[in-house]
Design a protein around this motif. Sequence first.
Motif, short mmCIF file in Angstrom:
data_model
loop_
_atom_site.label_atom_id
_atom_site.label_comp_id
_atom_site.label_asym_id
_atom_site.label_seq_id
_atom_site.Cartn_x
_atom_site.Cartn_y
_atom_site.Cartn_z
N SER A 124 0.82 -1.21 0.00
CA SER A 124 0.00 0.00 0.00
C SER A 124 0.85 1.26 0.00
O SER A 124 0.49 2.27 -0.59
N ARG A 127 2.33 1.93 -3.47
CA ARG A 127 1.38 2.49 -4.44
C ARG A 127 1.62 3.97 -4.69
O ARG A 127 1.14 4.51 -5.69
N GLY A 128 2.34 4.62 -3.83
CA GLY A 128 2.58 6.05 -3.99
C GLY A 128 3.71 6.39 -4.95
O GLY A 128 4.11 7.56 -5.03
N ILE A 174 -1.56 7.88 -14.24
CA ILE A 174 -2.89 7.76 -13.65
C ILE A 174 -3.67 6.64 -14.33
O ILE A 174 -4.31 5.82 -13.67
N GLY A 177 -1.48 3.19 -13.54
CA GLY A 177 -1.20 2.83 -12.15
C GLY A 177 -2.34 3.01 -11.19
O GLY A 177 -2.35 2.39 -10.11
N TYR A 178 -3.34 3.85 -11.53
CA TYR A 178 -4.38 4.17 -10.55
C TYR A 178 -5.78 4.13 -11.15
O TYR A 178 -6.48 5.14 -11.17
N SER A 180 -9.65 3.66 -11.19
CA SER A 180 -10.61 3.85 -10.10
C SER A 180 -11.57 2.68 -10.02
O SER A 180 -11.73 1.91 -10.96
N HIS A 230 -9.87 6.52 -14.66
CA HIS A 230 -10.16 7.84 -14.09
C HIS A 230 -10.70 8.79 -15.15
O HIS A 230 -10.14 8.91 -16.24
N VAL A 386 -2.50 12.69 -7.52
CA VAL A 386 -2.11 11.28 -7.51
C VAL A 386 -2.12 10.73 -6.08
O VAL A 386 -2.48 9.57 -5.85
N LEU A 389 -5.38 9.50 -5.27
CA LEU A 389 -5.70 8.24 -5.94
C LEU A 389 -4.95 7.07 -5.32
O LEU A 389 -5.47 5.95 -5.25
N ALA A 390 -3.71 7.32 -4.87
CA ALA A 390 -2.86 6.23 -4.39
C ALA A 390 -3.27 5.74 -3.01
O ALA A 390 -3.24 4.53 -2.74
N GLN A 397 -2.25 9.13 3.46
CA GLN A 397 -2.47 10.17 2.46
C GLN A 397 -1.98 11.52 2.98
O GLN A 397 -1.35 12.28 2.23
#
Length: 427
Positions: A124, A127-128, A174, A177-178, A180, A230, A386, A389-390, A397
């Motif tokens: 987790s 993910r950033g 985005i 990798g991210y 939604s 996204h 981002v 989202l991450a 966050q």
Amino acid sequence: MHKIITPVERLMKVETTGGIVLIIMTLAALIWANLAPGSYEHFWHTPLALTVGSWVGTADLHWFINDALMTVFFFNIGLEVKGEMTYGELHDPKAASLPIIAAAGGMLFPALIFLALCPHGEFSAARGWGIPTATDIAFVVGCMAILGKRVPHALRVMILTLAIADDIGAILVIAIGYPSGDGINFWALGSGFALLALINFMFRIGVRNLLLHGVIGVAIWALFVKSGVHPTIAGVLLGLSVPAKPVIASGKFARFANSVGNVLDGDASVSGEEKYRVFSMLKRGARESLSLQERLYKPLVPWVNFAIMPLFALSNAGVEIKLGGVEVPVMSAVALALIFGKPIGIFLFSLISVKIGISKKPSYPWKILWGGGMLAGIGFTMALFVAGLAFDVGGRQDSAKLGILLGSFCAAIFGSIYMRIASKPEK
């Protein structure tokens, strides 16, 4: 001879003030979140509902800003990139190769530094990796404006073109990798791309009804929301679809209008109704002598810079600073990736591309390019986006956002000091 002003040159003129407004909104968000954290969270999570017949859509104010208004921001980026690809720095592949390659290095190295500094085995946190990859155009332009002639014009163009290429890379980050939601709805995504193809076809055959295109554009956005990709990606793709070449060449129209005007002025037999019809044609011709990209881009710039981006900063930069709850590895990974990853990646990739002959050597010294790379470590708007989202809302966050604020602040201060030392004013 009239000089064509490229989107990069326009950015230099308008985004300095936009950067100041962003700073004010960021400070306001931090003060609000720390003086009244409950009020801050409650306000931005105010529920919203849209009812169409029996269908009811629910969300909150924060979602509306990040997923709806920011789509307009990304649409504006798409228009900007389309203009650069047609007339600006991205038009000539040879000239554009240096900032594009430098942008790739400026995205790769921050991601690698972030992954190297994050605790191993914590997926987790990893993910950033995309958070420190993007450069914030508005703040970089503001710093360069403060430095004045200490920043060579060629470096300004290079860094701004790099930031545009950076935006394209951030969009890919985005999208890849991210995503939604819980997964990709390929039916909705395919339908969205089908409508995008329809819009491109309509532009090609000359259909330019903006109301019709707007309705289809909203449908594409809604399909991307449903797809799990996204929705801001839809904004970029729509911006890239808009034609950047005018229907009528401006020089040709000016000569035609001149000759028609001379005839009408000197011919008393022409009736008022005929004159009105001719002038209506001239008005339409004047409008078509500007590209649709330019007609949309110019009015959107003040809305993006002075409404959408400040609202985004106000709703996303409000981090309650509680040192006991900060995840130091995440915060430091983001900050150090911005401060060191950006200049290292930009400098190394630029040097390699010049040495192997892909790009031309810049007209300014390499030490000045290093300073530009330091300033490119200011990653605010896209980085905050981002981060949202991450990581889910919470300590991780907030830690990432503190890292963004710390890293961006240090990049701006260190980069400005370095440039003042390393450069001399142009005479």
